[in-house]
Design an enzyme around this catalytic site. Structure first.
Site, PDB file in Angstrom:
ATOM      1  N   LEU A   1       0.809  -1.205   0.000  1.00 59.43           N
ATOM      2  CA  LEU A   1       0.000   0.000   0.000  1.00 59.43           C
ATOM      3  C   LEU A   1       0.850   1.266   0.000  1.00 59.43           C
ATOM      4  O   LEU A   1       0.473   2.285  -0.591  1.00 59.43           O
ATOM      5  CB  LEU A   1      -0.931  -0.007   1.221  1.00 59.43           C
ATOM      6  N   CYS A   2       2.027   1.188   0.635  1.00 63.16           N
ATOM      7  CA  CYS A   2       2.907   2.359   0.669  1.00 63.16           C
ATOM      8  C   CYS A   2       3.393   2.725  -0.735  1.00 63.16           C
ATOM      9  O   CYS A   2       3.557   3.912  -1.062  1.00 63.16           O
ATOM     10  CB  CYS A   2       4.086   2.109   1.606  1.00 63.16           C
ATOM     11  N   THR A   3       3.613   1.706  -1.581  1.00 56.44           N
ATOM     12  CA  THR A   3       4.032   1.970  -2.956  1.00 56.44           C
ATOM     13  C   THR A   3       2.921   2.656  -3.730  1.00 56.44           C
ATOM     14  O   THR A   3       3.143   3.616  -4.473  1.00 56.44           O
ATOM     15  CB  THR A   3       4.430   0.659  -3.652  1.00 56.44           C
TER      16      THR A   3
END
Length: 462
Positions: free
Chosen positions: A244-246
């Site tokens: 999700l951070c990407t």
């Protein structure tokens, strides 16, 4: 000799005496005649040295007396699951070969403009309408000897009695989860006699077809006898998850921008409404937001088609692959109904990217399959392992469960539905297993992907 030869032009401009000229207007063609579609009578009324009982997977004896085999096919009823690229081809092949007259087709989707390049039963005027309804109407009008009924909805909405009415089920589904559910349903319909042997009258053969680009497969599943779809689940790689951070911070490819739009932006913009992947308006919104984010990070390649593919997990389809695989599926359906030829044992792979090449092999039954065997599974865990950690392991491990519920021999540990029971048992998720069960106690795991099948699991403490 020269005077007796016909030119290519003469051959293409002439029509056989038993066929009508084909009109050029494809939207107003008349119904086909019996002569045009042909007949299976010759095949079903002559003996064969390669009949079903001579094959490596004998199901029944081919009997040509009194037209018995032909009668068996004419009175049978077939279910076609899916009316997409593969389903359209299956319906066409069933109609033109006249394996059976009575067919039921079920599909949840509506027709999108992107379907028109390969799903040939649909026209521009059909966009937005039910695939199953339009496909059934097309076949009934073009092939008046057929009786095709349709259901627009999920296969999960139909109960066991609905599936019991069919002699063969042909699957043209495009996703693994629906195929797992259908496989579980068909296996659960099998009844056993006093000796524990399957009752042949309750065995409904499942012909499963699938395509991906220039590759495809067809397999014959005899519930509780051959391997089932669940046995081969390891052959399907799990969907790779993008962190999700990407997606939120450092998108690198168009797919990241699309995921950001439909995972994060949609939930923020419409917190009380689920994204409808069949709605052109919803998909246009996702496409426009993804395009904005792609422009922000200088990423090219975001298109509406790619957005549809990412959100709906669409696999690229090739019309010729669909035609080949559907022909194999219908051929197997005819063979298991009439016993006129040796059945597929049990798996056929078509590899069109390598040329016109196929490979057939026996997919062995998995001895620990939770669907077609009665195997009791065992796991050794630390007594401090929480119930939630156990359920997570069942979801991420070999079983690939989606929404598991668990009960012990004495109580319900966690149940997702109904909401009141989920609320009452939710507190157990954070408790260690040694507070909930004894070492060596057998647990019953249920999950929507198994239909009514349960997974029997014995947990021992390390």
């Amino acid at each position: 000799m020269t005077s007796q030869k016909r030119s290519a032009l003469e051959m293409t401009n002439s029509s056989p005496t038993n066929a009508l000229p084909i009109p050029q207007d494809t939207t107003s063609r008349p119904p086909l005649s019996g002569r045009q579609r042909g007949s299976l009578k010759t095949l079903l009324t002559r003996s064969s040295p390669f009949a079903n009982e001579t094959g490596s997977l004998p199901i029944g004896e081919f009997d040509t007396s009194n037209g018995g085999s032909q009668h068996a096919t004419s009175t049978a009823k077939i279910l076609v699951v899916g009316a997409g690229g593969l389903g359209c081809e299956i319906l066409k092949d069933l109609a033109m070969s006249c394996v059976v007259r009575d067919i039921v087709v079920i599909d949840l989707d509506t027709i999108d403009v992107t379907n028109l390049n390969r799903q040939f039963l649909f026209r521009s005027k059909d966009v937005g309408h039910s695939k199953a309804e339009v496909a059934a109407k097309f076949i009934n009008e073009r092939c008046p000897w057929m009786n095709v009924e349709f259901y627009h909805g999920k296969i999960q909405d139909k109960d066991a009695e609905f599936y019991r009415q069919f002699k063969v089920v042909i699957s043209g589904l495009d996703n693994v989860e629906a195929r797992r559910w259908l496989n579980g349903m068909i296996n659960n319909l099998v009844e056993f006699d006093e000796d524990g042997d399957p009752n042949p009258e309750t065995i409904i053969p499942l012909v499963d077809g699938g395509t991906e680009g220039f590759s495809g497969q067809s397999r014959l599943i005899l519930p509780r006898i051959t391997s089932c779809f669940e046995c081969s689940l390891d052959a399907f790689a799990p969907t790779a998850a993008v962190p999700l951070c990407t997606i939120a911070e450092t998108p690198r490819i168009p797919e990241h921008c699309i995921a950001y739009a439909y995972v994060l932006q949609w939930a923020k913009e419409f917190p009380d409404r689920k994204l409808d992947t069949d709605s052109p308006a919803d998909m246009k919104w996702v496409y426009e937001k993804a395009l904005e984010r792609a422009n922000q990070f200088g990423i090219g390649g975001v298109t509406y088609m790619l957005t549809m593919g990412v959100v709906k997990n669409i696999i690229p389809a090739v019309a010729s692959t669909n035609a080949i695989v559907s022909a194999v599926c219908v051929n197997e359906a005819m063979k298991v109904l009439s016993f006129c030829s040796q059945s597929l044992n049990t798996y056929m792979m078509y590899m069109g990217s390598e040329g016109i090449h196929s490979h057939t092999f026996v997919y062995e039954q998995k001895s620990t399959c939770p669907v077609c065997t009665t195997h009791v599974h065992r796991m050794a865990l630390s007594p401090s392992t929480t119930l939630n950690a156990l359920l997570q392991q069942l979801c991420e491990g070999e079983f690939r469960l989606k929404s598991p519920s668990v009960t012990s021999s004495s109580k319900t540990l966690y149940m997702r539905k109904p909401a009141a029971l989920e609320k009452a048992t939710k507190g157990n998720l954070d408790k260690p297993l040694n507070e909930l069960i004894n070492s060596g106690e057998e647990l019953t795991i249920t999950d929507p992907v198994f239909h009514d099948t349960s997974l029997q699991l014995i947990v021992t403490f390390e």
